[in-house]
Design a protein around this motif. Sequence first.
Motif, PDB file in Angstrom:
ATOM      1  N   GLY A 147       0.816  -1.213   0.000  1.00  0.00           N
ATOM      2  CA  GLY A 147       0.000   0.000   0.000  1.00  0.00           C
ATOM      3  C   GLY A 147       0.845   1.255   0.000  1.00  0.00           C
ATOM      4  N   GLY A 148       0.173   2.376  -0.269  1.00  0.00           N
ATOM      5  CA  GLY A 148       0.866   3.654  -0.375  1.00  0.00           C
ATOM      6  C   GLY A 148       1.549   4.062   0.921  1.00  0.00           C
ATOM      7  N   ALA A 149       0.929   3.746   2.050  1.00  0.00           N
ATOM      8  CA  ALA A 149       1.522   4.134   3.335  1.00  0.00           C
ATOM      9  C   ALA A 149       2.867   3.440   3.508  1.00  0.00           C
ATOM     10  CB  ALA A 149       0.578   3.775   4.484  1.00  0.00           C
ATOM     11  N   ASN A 152       5.412   4.904   1.049  1.00  0.00           N
ATOM     12  CA  ASN A 152       5.947   6.161   1.581  1.00  0.00           C
ATOM     13  C   ASN A 152       6.971   5.892   2.680  1.00  0.00           C
ATOM     14  OD1 ASN A 152       4.468   7.760  -0.135  1.00  0.00           O
ATOM     15  ND2 ASN A 152       2.820   8.176   1.334  1.00  0.00           N
ATOM     16  N   HIS A 187      -0.733  12.999   2.980  1.00  0.00           N
ATOM     17  CA  HIS A 187      -1.321  11.831   3.638  1.00  0.00           C
ATOM     18  C   HIS A 187      -0.649  11.570   4.984  1.00  0.00           C
ATOM     19  CE1 HIS A 187      -2.399   7.532   4.186  1.00  0.00           C
ATOM     20  NE2 HIS A 187      -3.545   8.001   3.742  1.00  0.00           N
ATOM     21  N   THR A 240       3.356  15.969  -2.702  1.00  0.00           N
ATOM     22  CA  THR A 240       2.210  15.106  -3.004  1.00  0.00           C
ATOM     23  C   THR A 240       1.715  15.380  -4.424  1.00  0.00           C
ATOM     24  OG1 THR A 240       1.594  15.194  -0.677  1.00  0.00           O
ATOM     25  CG2 THR A 240      -0.074  14.373  -2.212  1.00  0.00           C
ATOM     26  N   THR A 244      -4.996  13.634  -0.840  1.00  0.00           N
ATOM     27  CA  THR A 244      -6.100  12.731  -0.511  1.00  0.00           C
ATOM     28  C   THR A 244      -7.462  13.435  -0.548  1.00  0.00           C
ATOM     29  OG1 THR A 244      -4.504  11.720   0.959  1.00  0.00           O
ATOM     30  CG2 THR A 244      -6.783  11.000   1.202  1.00  0.00           C
ATOM     31  N   ALA A 271       0.570   8.324  -4.805  1.00  0.00           N
ATOM     32  CA  ALA A 271      -0.329   7.189  -4.537  1.00  0.00           C
ATOM     33  C   ALA A 271      -1.638   7.388  -5.286  1.00  0.00           C
ATOM     34  CB  ALA A 271      -0.575   7.059  -3.031  1.00  0.00           C
ATOM     35  N   ASN A 298       0.168   4.183  -6.725  1.00  0.00           N
ATOM     36  CA  ASN A 298      -0.764   3.096  -6.397  1.00  0.00           C
ATOM     37  C   ASN A 298      -1.684   2.765  -7.564  1.00  0.00           C
ATOM     38  OD1 ASN A 298       0.147   3.292  -3.787  1.00  0.00           O
ATOM     39  ND2 ASN A 298      -1.884   3.471  -2.869  1.00  0.00           N
ATOM     40  N   HIS A 300      -3.751   0.667  -7.500  1.00  0.00           N
ATOM     41  CA  HIS A 300      -5.056   0.268  -6.930  1.00  0.00           C
ATOM     42  C   HIS A 300      -5.969   1.459  -6.628  1.00  0.00           C
ATOM     43  CE1 HIS A 300      -3.403   0.113  -2.480  1.00  0.00           C
ATOM     44  NE2 HIS A 300      -4.090   1.222  -2.625  1.00  0.00           N
ATOM     45  N   LYS A 301      -5.517   2.651  -6.900  1.00  0.00           N
ATOM     46  CA  LYS A 301      -6.431   3.779  -6.730  1.00  0.00           C
ATOM     47  C   LYS A 301      -6.943   4.234  -8.101  1.00  0.00           C
ATOM     48  CE  LYS A 301      -4.342   5.511  -2.414  1.00  0.00           C
ATOM     49  NZ  LYS A 301      -5.050   4.680  -1.452  1.00  0.00           N
TER      50      LYS A 301
HETATM   51  C1  LIG Z   1      -1.852  10.751  -1.199  1.00  0.00           C
HETATM   52  C2  LIG Z   1      -1.920   9.411  -0.530  1.00  0.00           C
HETATM   53  N1  LIG Z   1      -0.796   8.791  -0.153  1.00  0.00           N
HETATM   54  C3  LIG Z   1      -0.792   7.594   0.458  1.00  0.00           C
HETATM   55  C4  LIG Z   1      -1.985   6.952   0.730  1.00  0.00           C
HETATM   56  C5  LIG Z   1      -1.966   5.628   1.414  1.00  0.00           C
HETATM   57  O1  LIG Z   1      -2.225   4.624   0.493  1.00  0.00           O
HETATM   58  P1  LIG Z   1      -2.695   3.170   0.974  1.00  0.00           P
HETATM   59  O2  LIG Z   1      -4.097   3.334   1.466  1.00  0.00           O
HETATM   60  O3  LIG Z   1      -2.568   2.327  -0.232  1.00  0.00           O
HETATM   61  O4  LIG Z   1      -1.762   2.759   2.076  1.00  0.00           O
HETATM   62  C6  LIG Z   1      -3.186   7.551   0.356  1.00  0.00           C
HETATM   63  C7  LIG Z   1      -4.464   6.897   0.658  1.00  0.00           C
HETATM   64  O5  LIG Z   1      -5.514   7.408   0.469  1.00  0.00           O
HETATM   65  C8  LIG Z   1      -3.152   8.810  -0.285  1.00  0.00           C
HETATM   66  O6  LIG Z   1      -4.276   9.428  -0.645  1.00  0.00           O
END
Ligand SMILES: Cc1ncc(COP(=O)(O)O)c(C=O)c1O
Length: 489
Positions: A147-149, A152, A187, A240, A244, A271, A298, A300-301
Amino acid sequence: MHREKKKATMQFLLEVVDILTNYVKKTFDRSTKVLDFHHPHQLLEGMEGFNLELSDQPESLEQILVDCRDTLKYGVRTGHPRFFNQLSSGLDIIGLAGEWLTSTANTNMFTYEIAPVFVLMEQLTLKKMREMIGWPAGEGDGLFSPGGAISNMYSVMIARYKYFPEVKTKGMSAAPRLVLFTSEHSHYSIKKAGAALGFGTDNVILLSTDERGRVIPADLEAKILDVKQKGYVPLFVNATAGSTVYGAFDPINEIADICEKYNLWLHVDGAWGGGLLMSRKHRHKLNGVERANSVTWNPHKMMGVPLQCSAILVREKGILAGCNSMCAGYLFQPDKQYDVTYDTGDKAIQCGRHVDIFKFWLMWKAKGTIGFEQHIDKCLDLSQYLYNKINNREGFQMVFDGPQHTNVCFWYIPPSLRGMSDSEERREKLHRVAPKIKAMMMESGTTMVGYQPQGNKVNFFRMVVSNAAVTQSDIDFLVDEIERLGQDL
Ligand SMILES: Cc1ncc(COP(=O)(O)O)c(C=O)c1O
């Protein structure tokens, strides 16, 4: 008997497939609900024929089929054309097939030894993504992460490793006080990385933004100087690309100039906005991304790939391995019969790693780059349609003008508040409007859209589109539904 059992097993699987394909059909049927909402205590108490409690004795296959059906029944149809709640939405059929195949293969990404085809697909796809970023010949490194988190978090880890490699062995006491910079709109995972990696959230400095949520570069420079003056060491800047809530794109080139001037690591969190690199019309919003040291993207988004599918891409080859490798002898033997540089698993902070690549690779094959581009352009057009529809419409107020991404943020003002002048009382009342409308939407199951406060702004709706099944009629439906549910508040 053995043959009977085999037959029953196959029959069971076919029935599961039947349940799944029925669910898929219903997902795209606008006469079905987005969700059948129940409170946690209701689901925990058990619904008719469906009990979440685990049993000591085996249950019959009939019951297992009921469990499958009801699990979907009481869940949320995130592929429904009227589900707008999350950045990841939609139900791509090729992606779904890819996920089924992945589960059937049931292997692990850590070595070429047990995932030869998937490891190569990952390498090729990452290279293609790096080419789209604009790194020469697609050179560099990368990984798919959970995932994006987490992507990062990788960026912060490798930035620290680049400048203070001794932290890997000696810990944070080997480094001076290090500071990370990120937008106040970024985020929360950047702050979380700061906490988890031992920087401390006090050392994650938030940057001010303009009215559309974009970082003000001069504020970055001022804050870098301030930190240096205090004797701390600025290390890392996150820009960014697609925030988000607002969908804002930070000015990467201007931020990159500052990072070069002060010798800081530049990460781009794409992401949400990374998918726009696939669109010739919209990729200019990420101008300068090729100057980043690392990028989160990502699929997946915005690209509609089923969860989960996120990549961390790195410009410098070898740094991921340098930062993370532990060379476990039982897994990454150097004397295997093939080229062991394809045993990519030691670059990760995980050991076992899920195969996230196949569904994405398969979708790319099925759509072509052009198909992703059309998808992105269509979603952005739909958001523009929504913006044009509610901008200046009675009862709607925009949070900011001219959206950059598919995020359209707005307040719905019920008739009872329209004549009221701005006051604390009105703000408090308006703050309660979006949650009330959302709760009613969920109870009736007709649609779902997100809301939140931001800074000193009271709760507002955040509309996003990433689902290929959405049409203008679904946007119209959402607006009508908000007006219907909100008119008497
Ligand atoms: C800008 C941004 N970065 C990172 C994330 C985190 O991504 P993930 O939910 O895949 O961990 C999000 C999630 O909404 C996001 O909007």
